[in-house]
Design a protein around this motif. Structure first.
Motif, PDB file in Angstrom:
ATOM      1  N   ARG A 197      -9.258  -1.882   8.327  1.00 45.43           N
ATOM      2  CA  ARG A 197      -9.437  -2.349   6.952  1.00 45.43           C
ATOM      3  C   ARG A 197     -10.068  -3.736   6.873  1.00 45.43           C
ATOM      4  O   ARG A 197     -10.066  -4.355   5.808  1.00 45.43           O
TER       5      ARG A 197
ATOM      6  N   HIS B  17     -13.825  -5.360   0.789  1.00 50.08           N
ATOM      7  CA  HIS B  17     -13.172  -4.050   0.618  1.00 50.08           C
ATOM      8  C   HIS B  17     -14.187  -2.934   0.514  1.00 50.08           C
ATOM      9  O   HIS B  17     -14.001  -1.836   1.047  1.00 50.08           O
ATOM     10  N   ARG B  18     -15.281  -3.213  -0.161  1.00 46.54           N
ATOM     11  CA  ARG B  18     -16.336  -2.203  -0.302  1.00 46.54           C
ATOM     12  C   ARG B  18     -16.946  -1.855   1.063  1.00 46.54           C
ATOM     13  O   ARG B  18     -17.278  -0.704   1.339  1.00 46.54           O
TER      14      ARG B  18
ATOM     15  N   TRP C 145      -5.125  -8.978   1.730  1.00 46.48           N
ATOM     16  CA  TRP C 145      -6.241  -9.925   1.718  1.00 46.48           C
ATOM     17  C   TRP C 145      -5.812 -11.278   1.158  1.00 46.48           C
ATOM     18  O   TRP C 145      -6.086 -12.329   1.746  1.00 46.48           O
TER      19      TRP C 145
ATOM     20  N   GLU D 193      -3.901   2.363  -1.591  1.00 47.48           N
ATOM     21  CA  GLU D 193      -4.752   1.586  -0.699  1.00 47.48           C
ATOM     22  C   GLU D 193      -5.370   0.347  -1.334  1.00 47.48           C
ATOM     23  O   GLU D 193      -5.403  -0.718  -0.728  1.00 47.48           O
ATOM     24  N   VAL D 194      -5.878   0.458  -2.556  1.00 46.65           N
ATOM     25  CA  VAL D 194      -6.596  -0.668  -3.162  1.00 46.65           C
ATOM     26  C   VAL D 194      -5.656  -1.843  -3.397  1.00 46.65           C
ATOM     27  O   VAL D 194      -5.933  -2.986  -3.002  1.00 46.65           O
TER      28      VAL D 194
ATOM     29  N   TRP E  94      -4.469  -3.261  -0.086  1.00 47.27           N
ATOM     30  CA  TRP E  94      -5.489  -4.029   0.613  1.00 47.27           C
ATOM     31  C   TRP E  94      -5.612  -5.430   0.018  1.00 47.27           C
ATOM     32  O   TRP E  94      -5.671  -6.416   0.761  1.00 47.27           O
TER      33      TRP E  94
ATOM     34  N   THR F  88     -14.226   0.322   3.012  1.00 46.95           N
ATOM     35  CA  THR F  88     -13.625   1.468   2.324  1.00 46.95           C
ATOM     36  C   THR F  88     -13.782   2.780   3.067  1.00 46.95           C
ATOM     37  O   THR F  88     -12.848   3.590   3.087  1.00 46.95           O
ATOM     38  N   PRO F  89     -14.918   3.072   3.710  1.00 44.90           N
ATOM     39  CA  PRO F  89     -15.044   4.375   4.379  1.00 44.90           C
ATOM     40  C   PRO F  89     -14.073   4.596   5.529  1.00 44.90           C
ATOM     41  O   PRO F  89     -13.934   5.701   6.025  1.00 44.90           O
TER      42      PRO F  89
ATOM     43  N   ARG G 280       0.821  -1.214   0.000  1.00 47.74           N
ATOM     44  CA  ARG G 280       0.000   0.000   0.000  1.00 47.74           C
ATOM     45  C   ARG G 280       0.848   1.254   0.000  1.00 47.74           C
ATOM     46  O   ARG G 280       0.417   2.295  -0.503  1.00 47.74           O
TER      47      ARG G 280
END
Length: 518
Positions: free
Chosen positions: A354, A500-501, A121, A113-114, A117, A504-505, A108
């Motif tokens: 996360r 992840h969705r 994962w 971040e994506v 992550w 995400t916030p 990251r």
């Protein structure tokens, strides 16, 4: 029972010490909460026990030989060369980012971040599968030491229904034990792991000595291909490489434990490289010695019995059982090291909010100084995975192949972004550690080494995921078993996208020391 990551502060009675290492970590935006007690040997032991040549070579020798014949030996130096390229890159990152959950943290910081992550994962899933795959290796050893360990049926072979079922039982018991050890503290984990690694090293030396003093043929055996699987030899050779590819992973464990290691910027890079190099040397000598000492190369016993067959043939009952007991110790500490590394990765991602249940997963026990729930999660999920495969005769090859592919893909999510950053000028700094000592660096060779590591990673991921019936459905099975590795990757990514969705916030700190920003 537990305290959140924010609840403990440096200098508290039960918290970590206020060392320069903890101050260094705080500069990345993290409060030091884990107990920093690992020295150089304990750090080396973490990486060496994850690789665990006794565990994995005992598991996979027969598999490799059944595909490539004696010449499958050459997959060993080839895989070592490729993985050492990866390790060199990891060593450089470990010196600059001494943070737990290293694959996630490195990725990251290099790619955002994506990407980071998903690297974390995939590594989490890989470590759960790897822990389960390592635990079932007890089936290769314990029933040979004493028949009473065969609690289900009579056939001890891992590829039989009885053997596979008994492997699940033994593996589940081992995962329960390693979970308990991981919960009660890094002190106990380090002591048991270091003791186990010492026993494993003694066992490795003993096995090598036995093989080379009881040879039946010369080293030229490594050119023999007459016992290879039917078909073009290149295809059999690629399949036999699964053994070496499975063994030489996990050397990044020293990075996973950075926040519990003293002087990690200097220690972790060295132990990453030394754990892999020592494992490669010891493993290569074991392979060569076994091929030279095996009573027969053609009666099928070497492919079905592997190293246990050679040891039983060359040693009297008691010495042979002592060596096998060393292997059982190696399997135990291997499973322990994998679970420890996985729990630190879960903790690291949860600390950044996360993951689902981040508050619980980021909690640190006020007395033991360990992330309790990550250890429990890895143990429970590993046992659950084994139970799902109860009675599956292909569990051995399937779990191993799936976890290898996942590990290689997670590594690629570090090496590919790192190559992009190198081309753009990373690292721009020549910073040292807290004492001013220059950090490990690849210098002008960085781009070339990194590029070769990427090519290697892609080639091996494709090779390992290829749907071979001899690997995934040796006793027959549905199409989904044949395509287990690619399907598992797709499912992991799909589930990961949903998770992840959901997270995400969350706010994620990305603070880095000014001197470390390229």
């Amino acid at each position: 029972m537990v305290a959140s990551a924010e609840a403990l502060t440096p200098g508290s009675p039960t918290g970590p010490d206020t060392s320069a290492d903890s101050t260094d970590l705080a500069r990345f935006g993290y409060q030091p909460v884990l107990h920093r007690k690992l020295g150089r040997y304990a750090s080396f032991a973490a990486g060496f026990s994850f690789v665990s040549i006794l565990t994995t070579i005992f598991q996979f020798f027969g598999f490799g030989y059944s595909f490539g014949g004696a010449a499958f030996f050459w997959t060993w130096p080839i895989v070592f060369a490729g993985q050492f390229l990866v390790a060199l890159n990891f060593a450089e990152l470990a010196a600059r980012y001494p943070i737990s959950g290293c694959i996630y943290q490195w990725s990251r910081r290099l790619a955002g971040e994506v990407v980071g992550w998903f690297a974390g994962w995939m590594m989490i899933i890989a470590q759960i599968v790897t822990a389960a795959a390592a635990a079932i290796a007890l089936q290769v050893v314990l029933p040979t030491i004493w028949s009473g360990f065969q609690l289900i049926g009579t056939d001890t072979a891992l590829t039989s229904r009885d053997g596979a079922s008994n492997a699940v039982l033994l593996g589940s018991a081992l995962l329960a034990l390693t979970t308990l050890i991981n919960v009660i503290g890094i002190d106990w984990m380090a002591r048991i792991n270091s003791l186990g690694v010492t026993i494993e090293i003694i066992g490795v030396l003993a096995v090598i000595a036995v093989f080379f003093t009881h040879t039946d043929r010369g080293p030229g055996v490594v050119t023999h291909t007459d016992q290879a699987a039917a078909g073009p030899y290149w295809a059999a050779f690629l399949a036999s490489g699964l053994m070496a590819a499975y063994v030489m992973v996990g050397f990044d464990s020293a990075g996973e434990l950075s926040e519990e290691t003293k002087n990690p910027r200097q220690v972790a890079p060295r132990t990453i490289l030394s754990a892999l190099a020592v494992s490669a040397l010891g493993g290569g000598l074991i392979l060569l010695g076994a091929l030279m000492a095996a009573p027969s190369l053609s009666d099928g016993s070497l492919a079905s019995g592997g190293l246990a067959y050679v040891i039983e043939a060359k040693l009297d009952t008691t010495p042979g059982k002592v060596v096998l007991a060393c292997v059982a110790c190696a399997i135990t500490v291997c499973t322990l090291a994998i679970q420890t590394a996985g729990s630190r990765l879960l903790f690291s991602m949860a600390r950044d909010e996360r993951l689902p249940f981040s508050k619980q997963l980021a909690a640190v026990h006020p007395r033991f100084g360990t992330p309790v729930w990550p250890a429990v999660a890895i143990g429970v999920l590993g046992i659950g995975l084994l139970l799902l495969n109860l009675g599956n005769a292909a569990i051995f090859a399937t779990l191993a192949s799936v976890c290898i592919v996942m590990l290689y893909l997670a590594y690629l999510l570090v090496t590919v972004p790192l190559l992009v950053r190198r081309i753009k000028g990373w690292p721009a700094d020549v910073a040292g550690d807290a004492a001013g000592t220059k950090l490990f660096a690849l210098g002008r060779y960085g781009i070339a080494i990194n590029a070769l590591a990427v090519v290697w990673g892609v080639a091996m991921a494709v090779n390992l995921a290829w749907p071979r019936s001899a690997v995934y459905t040796p006793s027959g099975g549905g199409w989904w078993m044949l395509w287990a590795a690619p399907l598992f990757v797709v499912v992991t990514l799909a589930v990961g996208a949903v998770v992840h969705r959901l997270v995400t916030p969350a706010r994620v700190p990305v603070t880095e020391p000014v001197a470390q920003i390229a």
